[in-house]
Every structure is written in structure tokens, then in C-alpha cells.
Design a protein around this motif. Structure first.
Motif, PDB file in Angstrom:
ATOM      1  N   SER A 229       0.821  -1.067  -0.692  1.00 41.15           N
ATOM      2  CA  SER A 229      -0.446   0.011   0.139  1.00 41.15           C
ATOM      3  C   SER A 229       0.953   1.325   0.315  1.00 41.15           C
ATOM      4  O   SER A 229       0.773   1.975  -1.124  1.00 41.15           O
ATOM      5  CB  SER A 229      -1.135   0.399   1.491  1.00 41.15           C
ATOM      6  OG  SER A 229      -0.682   1.217   2.029  1.00 41.15           O
ATOM      7  N   TYR A 230       2.076   1.153   0.826  1.00 43.39           N
ATOM      8  CA  TYR A 230       2.553   2.166   1.008  1.00 43.39           C
ATOM      9  C   TYR A 230       3.767   2.765  -0.156  1.00 43.39           C
ATOM     10  O   TYR A 230       3.814   3.606  -1.399  1.00 43.39           O
ATOM     11  CB  TYR A 230       4.311   2.349   1.943  1.00 43.39           C
ATOM     12  CG  TYR A 230       4.998   2.845   2.295  1.00 43.39           C
ATOM     13  CD1 TYR A 230       4.350   4.518   2.024  1.00 43.39           C
ATOM     14  CD2 TYR A 230       6.202   3.571   1.114  1.00 43.39           C
ATOM     15  CE1 TYR A 230       5.420   5.125   3.085  1.00 43.39           C
ATOM     16  CE2 TYR A 230       7.167   4.210   1.110  1.00 43.39           C
ATOM     17  CZ  TYR A 230       6.890   5.267   2.388  1.00 43.39           C
ATOM     18  OH  TYR A 230       7.550   6.514   1.889  1.00 43.39           O
ATOM     19  N   TYR A 231       4.060   1.599  -0.984  1.00 43.93           N
ATOM     20  CA  TYR A 231       4.689   1.582  -2.516  1.00 43.93           C
ATOM     21  C   TYR A 231       4.027   2.431  -3.102  1.00 43.93           C
ATOM     22  O   TYR A 231       4.420   2.894  -4.810  1.00 43.93           O
ATOM     23  CB  TYR A 231       5.808   0.441  -2.343  1.00 43.93           C
ATOM     24  CG  TYR A 231       7.206   0.772  -1.524  1.00 43.93           C
ATOM     25  CD1 TYR A 231       7.793   0.941  -2.692  1.00 43.93           C
ATOM     26  CD2 TYR A 231       7.219  -0.135  -0.908  1.00 43.93           C
ATOM     27  CE1 TYR A 231       9.219   0.991  -1.933  1.00 43.93           C
ATOM     28  CE2 TYR A 231       9.054   0.027   0.167  1.00 43.93           C
ATOM     29  CZ  TYR A 231       9.415   0.313  -0.331  1.00 43.93           C
ATOM     30  OH  TYR A 231      10.727   0.672   0.199  1.00 43.93           O
ATOM     31  N   SER A 232       2.740   1.536  -3.664  1.00 39.51           N
ATOM     32  CA  SER A 232       1.329   2.124  -4.701  1.00 39.51           C
ATOM     33  C   SER A 232       1.302   3.480  -3.917  1.00 39.51           C
ATOM     34  O   SER A 232       1.630   3.990  -5.516  1.00 39.51           O
ATOM     35  CB  SER A 232       0.569   1.266  -4.010  1.00 39.51           C
ATOM     36  OG  SER A 232       0.757   0.118  -4.611  1.00 39.51           O
ATOM     37  N   GLN A 233       1.746   3.690  -3.453  1.00 34.07           N
ATOM     38  CA  GLN A 233       0.706   5.627  -2.834  1.00 34.07           C
ATOM     39  C   GLN A 233       1.970   6.032  -3.976  1.00 34.07           C
ATOM     40  O   GLN A 233       2.386   7.076  -4.356  1.00 34.07           O
ATOM     41  CB  GLN A 233       0.546   6.350  -2.026  1.00 34.07           C
ATOM     42  CG  GLN A 233       0.325   7.071  -1.781  1.00 34.07           C
ATOM     43  CD  GLN A 233      -1.163   7.140  -0.647  1.00 34.07           C
ATOM     44  OE1 GLN A 233      -0.497   7.046   0.167  1.00 34.07           O
ATOM     45  NE2 GLN A 233      -1.677   7.934  -0.921  1.00 34.07           N
TER      46      GLN A 233
ATOM     47  N   ILE B 179       2.654   3.865  -8.058  1.00 32.20           N
ATOM     48  CA  ILE B 179       1.585   4.589  -9.154  1.00 32.20           C
ATOM     49  C   ILE B 179       2.028   5.497 -10.708  1.00 32.20           C
ATOM     50  O   ILE B 179       2.231   5.951 -11.533  1.00 32.20           O
ATOM     51  CB  ILE B 179       0.838   5.593  -8.347  1.00 32.20           C
ATOM     52  CG1 ILE B 179      -0.605   6.445  -9.232  1.00 32.20           C
ATOM     53  CG2 ILE B 179       1.656   6.864  -8.071  1.00 32.20           C
ATOM     54  CD1 ILE B 179      -1.874   5.135  -9.185  1.00 32.20           C
TER      55      ILE B 179
ATOM     56  N   VAL C 273      -3.021   0.104 -10.078  1.00 32.67           N
ATOM     57  CA  VAL C 273      -2.493   0.235  -9.096  1.00 32.67           C
ATOM     58  C   VAL C 273      -2.898   1.086  -8.291  1.00 32.67           C
ATOM     59  O   VAL C 273      -3.074   1.190  -6.768  1.00 32.67           O
ATOM     60  CB  VAL C 273      -1.381   1.270  -9.296  1.00 32.67           C
ATOM     61  CG1 VAL C 273      -0.394   2.029  -7.858  1.00 32.67           C
ATOM     62  CG2 VAL C 273       0.185   1.185 -10.164  1.00 32.67           C
TER      63      VAL C 273
ATOM     64  N   HIS D 235      -3.458  -0.224  -4.092  1.00 31.20           N
ATOM     65  CA  HIS D 235      -3.933   0.385  -3.060  1.00 31.20           C
ATOM     66  C   HIS D 235      -5.070   0.474  -2.328  1.00 31.20           C
ATOM     67  O   HIS D 235      -4.571   0.284  -1.169  1.00 31.20           O
ATOM     68  CB  HIS D 235      -2.851   2.192  -3.284  1.00 31.20           C
ATOM     69  CG  HIS D 235      -3.152   2.637  -2.277  1.00 31.20           C
ATOM     70  ND1 HIS D 235      -4.315   4.032  -2.339  1.00 31.20           N
ATOM     71  CD2 HIS D 235      -1.877   2.995  -1.536  1.00 31.20           C
ATOM     72  CE1 HIS D 235      -3.942   4.171  -0.916  1.00 31.20           C
ATOM     73  NE2 HIS D 235      -2.614   4.341  -0.890  1.00 31.20           N
ATOM     74  N   LYS D 236      -5.753   0.415  -2.699  1.00 29.01           N
ATOM     75  CA  LYS D 236      -6.900   0.621  -2.296  1.00 29.01           C
ATOM     76  C   LYS D 236      -7.034  -1.029  -1.288  1.00 29.01           C
ATOM     77  O   LYS D 236      -7.706  -1.068   0.233  1.00 29.01           O
ATOM     78  CB  LYS D 236      -8.522   0.627  -2.932  1.00 29.01           C
ATOM     79  CG  LYS D 236      -8.972   2.628  -3.030  1.00 29.01           C
ATOM     80  CD  LYS D 236     -10.198   2.122  -3.845  1.00 29.01           C
ATOM     81  CE  LYS D 236     -10.832   1.264  -4.632  1.00 29.01           C
ATOM     82  NZ  LYS D 236     -11.893   1.639  -5.213  1.00 29.01           N
TER      83      LYS D 236
ATOM     84  N   THR E 112      -4.696  -3.167  -0.611  1.00 28.05           N
ATOM     85  CA  THR E 112      -3.922  -3.328   0.694  1.00 28.05           C
ATOM     86  C   THR E 112      -4.194  -2.758   1.562  1.00 28.05           C
ATOM     87  O   THR E 112      -3.206  -2.580   2.912  1.00 28.05           O
ATOM     88  CB  THR E 112      -2.385  -3.005  -0.391  1.00 28.05           C
ATOM     89  OG1 THR E 112      -2.382  -2.443  -0.772  1.00 28.05           O
ATOM     90  CG2 THR E 112      -2.094  -3.942  -1.432  1.00 28.05           C
ATOM     91  N   LYS E 113      -4.943  -1.326   1.707  1.00 34.17           N
ATOM     92  CA  LYS E 113      -4.759  -0.114   2.708  1.00 34.17           C
ATOM     93  C   LYS E 113      -5.575  -1.009   3.421  1.00 34.17           C
ATOM     94  O   LYS E 113      -5.425  -1.095   4.818  1.00 34.17           O
ATOM     95  CB  LYS E 113      -5.029   1.507   1.594  1.00 34.17           C
ATOM     96  CG  LYS E 113      -5.289   2.020   3.118  1.00 34.17           C
ATOM     97  CD  LYS E 113      -4.954   3.867   2.092  1.00 34.17           C
ATOM     98  CE  LYS E 113      -5.450   5.073   3.220  1.00 34.17           C
ATOM     99  NZ  LYS E 113      -6.264   4.931   3.827  1.00 34.17           N
TER     100      LYS E 113
END
Ligand code: 2GW
Ligand code: MN
Length: 297
Positions: free
Chosen positions: A137-141, A145, A218, A222-223, A225-226
Motif C-alpha cells: 500500500s505504501y509503495y503503490s502510493q 503509481i 495501481v 492501493h485501496k 492493500t490499505k
């Protein structure tokens, strides 16, 4: 990374036309009740899909975690991915590891790249597995992305054994666990304690999805995994850990956020389960592991 859809025009292509009275597969379910395709061999024309995704210059990020001893799986994982994963497309292999120096020094094909990402180790294996949601989630954002269009998130103890291409790509997808494709809902090993965020009642749920193969755009990953990470933390604050760790939370997520595509067991198989008739291709296989040796608990 493209924002907005460019005009796509296919070239002349010659192939046998789809026929209303000749469905390619009648032995398996190829569509969910919410009209998400279930991906089986014979149901798609990869040539058409490749053309569409190539015209969009699609870039795919393949994420894998190799913490501690799991770096031993990287050689086979990467070598088979070079042969079978997203052939002809742009690929970034994101390798999360605490030992970047142990990533095999491999030449990858043009348009493909190995990206080491250093992460910390956790003492408990359950934590290693679950913390993947936080890191993804961190790396996606923060990063993905800006670099890729789709993410494909998998276990390390795996090998490709046939083509896995753009037919799997969609907003958000999950993969049917090979141990449960024929199981009744009540037999799914969902989290059944109502105190856990991962709780699923006995009369809900569609499939049992594996924690080892999911993905999507992505933004959607992100949604997902967060949300799973937050649920894991909420459980942790109550000293709870779901029965199958982040896999339980993934299954909960998919009950209420239906996947837009579902990968059949072709995309996740274990040779210990034999070769049933309906399985025309084995595309992604678990690598047998010596649990005692690899899991130094
Ligand atoms: C895992 C178990 C015991 C000891 C160590 C580890 C371990 C896992 C590790 O030392 N280093 C590491 O990088 N991992 C990562 O976590 C690696 O990417 C691995 O593929 C992943 C999941 O662990 P794995 O493959 O040993 O567990 P499986 O194949 O039984 O996983 C299923 O269930 C898990 C939850 O319990 C996950 O949902 C996983 O996605 C499922 O396939
Ligand atoms: Mn695994």
C-alpha cells in the motif's frame, strides 16, 4: 503511465469468429453472477488482447517478497517469469527484500527491469506475510503509481510453467485457491470469529481466493492493500490474528468489493493435486518447499 485512454485501432486480424451456440468452454463457469470473467484456457484470444494492451504501452509491475531464506526462490521465479510472464510487454520486477545483494544477477529482456526494494525483516513469519499489505500500500502510493499501470502481487515460492499474459489484467482481480475450487461455502477456511475484521458469515462469500496472487490497477491495489492492512492492525490491537493471516483479510475484501476478473486454478496450481480434465494449462505452480528447513521458526 498513461492517464486517459488513447484511441485504439486494431490491425486486420484473421481468426475464427465467436459463435453464440458454440461456447468455448461448457465444463467450467466462465462468468460470475456480477459479470466478471473467470479466465480459463480457450475463452480468450491473446492476440487481440496483446494488441490492445501494447497500443496502450501497458507497463506491469510484478511484486514479490523475498525476506531471509526466501531469496533462494528468486532464481527460478525470475527465470520462468522471463519465459512466460507478460511476454512482449513492459515489466518491472519489484523485489522486496532485506538482502538486495542476494538477488540473482540476471539479464532480463528488453523493456523489462529488476527493481530491488529494501525492506525490513520481521521475526515472525506470519508478520512477514501480513506486512506485505502495508508495504504494497505504501509503495503503490509513493512509487508504483508513477511507474506502472497494473500490479501483479505474488508469493516467492512459485514458478511460471505456461503463459500468464495480459488476459489477467483488470481493475482488480483475485485467483481461486486450488484447494477450494469445488468446495461449498461452509468449507471455505474464511475467518469465522465475529470479533475479527476478517470475519465472513457462513452464508456469504463466492470463492476462496489465495493470498499469493492478486492484482489490478495501481489505484485499486492501493485501496485493497490499505484496507487489508488497516484491518490487520485493528485485529492486532485486539490481540487477534486471522486464521490465514492477510489471506483471510483479502477474502473479506473480495466479498464486499467484487473482483472485476477472476483467475481460474490454471493460474495457481500445486502438482500434488494432480491433473484434472478441466485444467488445460498449468500456468503458475507452487514450488515444493522443505517447510522445516525454509521456515526457521
Ligand atoms: C513464511 C513462512 C514461514 C517462514 C518464513 C516465511 C517467509 C515468507 C519468509 O521467511 N520470507 C518471505 O519472504 N516470505 C514471503 O511471504 C514470501 O514472499 C512468501 O512467498 C510469502 C508467504 O509465505 P509462504 O509462501 O511460505 O506461505 P504459503 O505458501 O503457505 O502462503 C499462503 O498463505 C499465506 C498466509 O499464511 C499467504 O496468504 C500466502 O500468500 C499464501 O500463498
Ligand atoms: Mn507461498
Amino acid at each position: 503511465v498513461l492517464h486517459g485512454l488513447p484511441e485504439i485501432a486494431l490491425p486486420r486480424m484473421v481468426y475464427s469468429k465467436p459463435h453464440i451456440f458454440k461456447p468455448p468452454r461448457t465444463d467450467v463457469l466462465t462468468m460470475t453472477p456480477w459479470l466478471a470473467p473467470i479466465i480459463w484456457d480457450g475463452t480468450f484470444n491473446l492476440e487481440i488482447l496483446n494488441e490492445q494492451f501494447r497500443q496502450r504501452n501497458t507497463t506491469i509491475g510484478l511484486t514479490v517478497f523475498a525476506i531471509k531464506k526466501y531469496v533462494v526462490f528468486l532464481q527460478r521465479f525470475l527465470a520462468t517469469a522471463e519465459t512466460y510472464f507478460m511476454v512482449g510487454h513492459r515489466v518491472k520486477y519489484y523485489i522486496f527484500t532485506d538482502r538486495p545483494e542476494a538477488i540473482p544477477n540476471m539479464n532480463v529482456k528488453e523493456g523489462r527491469e529488476i527493481v530491488p526494494l529494501r525492506v525490513q525483516n520481521y521475526p515472525r513469519w506470519q508478520e512477514i506475510s501480513m506486512r506485505r499489505m502495508e508495504m504494497l500500500s505504501y509503495y503503490s502510493q509513493q512509487r508504483f503509481i508513477h511507474e506502472v499501470d497494473f500490479l501483479v502481487c505474488v508469493d516467492a515460492d512459485m514458478q511460471f510453467s505456461n503463459e500468464v499474459g495480459v488476459e489477467i489484467l483488470s481493475e482488480v482481480f483475485g485467483t481461486i485457491h486450488p484447494g477450494f475450487y469445488a468446495a461449498e461455502r461452509q468449507a471455505f477456511t474464511y475467518e469465522r470469529r465475529s470479533t475479527s475484521e476478517a470475519y465472513i458469515p457462513l452464508d456469504e462469500g463466492d470463492f476462496y481466493y489465495c493470498g499469493c496472487f492478486f492484482g489490478g490497477t495501481v489505484a485499486e491495489v492501493h485501496k485493497l492493500t490499505k484496507k487489508c492492512h488497516e484491518a490487520i492492525m485493528a485485529d492486532k490491537s485486539k490481540s487477534l490474528e486471522a486464521i490465514w493471516h492477510e489471506e483471510s483479510h483479502l477474502n473479506k475484501y473480495f466479498v464486499y468489493h467484487k473482483p472485476t476478473k477472476i483467475l481460474s486454478p490454471e493460474y495457481l496450481w500445486d502438482n500434488g493435486l494432480g491433473s484434472p480434465q478441466f485444467l488445460k494449462k498449468k500456468r503458475f505452480l507452487t514450488v515444493p518447499k522443505n517447510h522445516a528447513a525454509i521456515r526457521n521458526k
